[in-house]
Design a protein around this motif. Structure first.
Motif, PDB file in Angstrom:
ATOM      1  N   SER A  65       7.725  34.946 -13.340  1.00  0.00           N
ATOM      2  CA  SER A  65       8.214  36.295 -13.583  1.00  0.00           C
ATOM      3  C   SER A  65       7.192  37.024 -14.443  1.00  0.00           C
ATOM      4  O   SER A  65       6.041  36.603 -14.535  1.00  0.00           O
ATOM      5  N   SER A  80      15.846  36.989 -23.787  1.00  0.00           N
ATOM      6  CA  SER A  80      16.625  36.967 -22.544  1.00  0.00           C
ATOM      7  C   SER A  80      17.838  37.891 -22.596  1.00  0.00           C
ATOM      8  O   SER A  80      18.431  38.191 -21.558  1.00  0.00           O
ATOM      9  N   LYS A  83      10.060  41.696  -9.812  1.00  0.00           N
ATOM     10  CA  LYS A  83      10.245  40.481 -10.595  1.00  0.00           C
ATOM     11  C   LYS A  83      11.676  40.378 -11.121  1.00  0.00           C
ATOM     12  O   LYS A  83      12.248  39.278 -11.189  1.00  0.00           O
ATOM     13  N   GLU A 105      14.353  37.347 -10.348  1.00  0.00           N
ATOM     14  CA  GLU A 105      15.152  36.653 -11.365  1.00  0.00           C
ATOM     15  C   GLU A 105      16.627  36.668 -11.015  1.00  0.00           C
ATOM     16  O   GLU A 105      17.319  35.632 -11.111  1.00  0.00           O
ATOM     17  N   ARG A 106      17.133  37.824 -10.623  1.00  0.00           N
ATOM     18  CA  ARG A 106      18.582  37.935 -10.360  1.00  0.00           C
ATOM     19  C   ARG A 106      18.980  37.154  -9.110  1.00  0.00           C
ATOM     20  O   ARG A 106      20.061  36.552  -9.077  1.00  0.00           O
ATOM     21  N   CYS A 126      12.848  30.942 -14.762  1.00  0.00           N
ATOM     22  CA  CYS A 126      11.965  32.097 -14.631  1.00  0.00           C
ATOM     23  C   CYS A 126      11.144  32.223 -15.913  1.00  0.00           C
ATOM     24  O   CYS A 126      11.723  32.342 -17.000  1.00  0.00           O
ATOM     25  N   ARG A 162       8.614  34.502 -17.914  1.00  0.00           N
ATOM     26  CA  ARG A 162       8.038  35.842 -18.026  1.00  0.00           C
ATOM     27  C   ARG A 162       6.653  35.712 -18.657  1.00  0.00           C
ATOM     28  O   ARG A 162       6.488  35.764 -19.881  1.00  0.00           O
ATOM     29  N   ALA A 188      15.821  32.513 -18.010  1.00  0.00           N
ATOM     30  CA  ALA A 188      14.745  33.499 -17.936  1.00  0.00           C
ATOM     31  C   ALA A 188      14.108  33.552 -19.315  1.00  0.00           C
ATOM     32  O   ALA A 188      14.746  34.000 -20.279  1.00  0.00           O
ATOM     33  N   ASN A 220      10.560  33.883 -22.051  1.00  0.00           N
ATOM     34  CA  ASN A 220       9.211  34.391 -22.330  1.00  0.00           C
ATOM     35  C   ASN A 220       8.210  33.247 -22.377  1.00  0.00           C
ATOM     36  O   ASN A 220       8.516  32.165 -22.882  1.00  0.00           O
ATOM     37  N   THR A 243      12.490  29.683 -25.515  1.00  0.00           N
ATOM     38  CA  THR A 243      11.649  28.893 -24.620  1.00  0.00           C
ATOM     39  C   THR A 243      11.406  27.505 -25.215  1.00  0.00           C
ATOM     40  O   THR A 243      11.459  26.500 -24.505  1.00  0.00           O
TER      41      THR A 243
END
Length: 269
Positions: free
Chosen positions: A105, A122, A136, A140-141, A156, A158, A207, A209, A224
């Protein structure tokens, strides 16, 4: 474990492919839209046909890096190469029994936050400002949907800024001023994050970073670290020169603050 990398001939894909290839007890294969000088990287267009689906036989994890990576991507390209291709990949991955998709992502999901003070994690509402960022967010969705309804694990990431130039070293040469520098991601931390996402246990959907541990940045990587045990080894504070500060202030005024002021005076415009 068999890991397949899409976009395996690209800037990030080949780095990851080469790093994983020599790992014991791991099989690595790849897909790329262009010919790549490696017998285990196959030519396929994910958005065009289903000739590549048989390559998913026996694959445990797909790292999905393929797509149009340009922030200036047209809507036509973003829809075909990012949205449609990823949706098709999720469908066939679930059907073929793949356990996980690690999606590349983008930080552009929060593109509207550049001139704010928002903490980026997130829970921060998305605000893509271009077709690339929107594509992107779509990926994700739809990943969340396949995780909930089809049992596919989707992580995902980012991804921050891994440069093609300057040996990917951080500094004021990077575009987008402080914002650009704060999202720096070293090659080593990119590989660390991908390995962590591939190996993480008990994650159905996330999702997250993926930046280096840059002092003062607004991107939160604590989640993360906690969710996939990401352990960054690099980090660099942003170096803001007077010129960078001036250019950022002008751009922020013209592209963000002036619009907010106008909306205050003309709420129905």
């Amino acid at each position: 474990m068999h890991v397949m990398i899409t976009g395996a001939g690209g800037h990030l894909g080949r780095k990851l492919f080469d790093a994983l290839e020599g790992v014991p007890d791991r099989t690595v294969s790849g897909i790329d839209i262009r010919p790549v000088d490696h017998p285990n990287i196959h030519i396929a267009d994910l958005s065009n046909d289903a000739s590549w689906v048989s390559l998913l036989e026996g694959v445990d994890v797909i790292v999905h890096l393929a797509g149009d990576r340009e922030p200036g991507a047209s809507w036509a390209s973003a829809i075909k190469h990012n949205m449609d291709a990823t949706l098709t990949l999720y469908h066939h991955a679930a059907k073929m029994g793949v356990g996980r998709v690690v999606l590349a992502s983008s930080n552009w999901i929060h593109g509207d936050k550049r001139f704010t003070d928002d903490r980026l994690d997130s829970t921060t509402p998305p605000g893509p400002i271009n077709a690339y960022g929107m594509s992107k967010l779509f990926c994700e969705r739809t990943g969340a949907y396949f995780a909930e309804h089809h049992g596919l694990s989707v992580i995902c990431l980012r991804i921050g800024w891994t440069q093609w130039t300057h040996d990917n070293q951080p500094g004021p040469h990077m575009a987008m001023g402080r914002w650009g520098q704060e999202m720096w991601l070293s090659d080593r931390d990119f590989l660390n994050g991908m390995r962590a996402a591939i190996n993480a246990e008990g994650v159905q959907f996330a999702a997250l970073n993926l930046m280096s541990d840059n002092p003062g940045m607004r991107w939160d990587i604590s989640e993360t670290k906690r969710v996939i045990d990401y352990q960054p080894q690099d980090g660099s504070p942003a170096k803001t020169t007077a010129l960078i500060a001036f250019k950022s202030a002008i751009k922020g005024l013209l592209s963000f603050h002036a619009i907010r002021i106008a909306e205050g005076f003309f709420p129905d415009w």
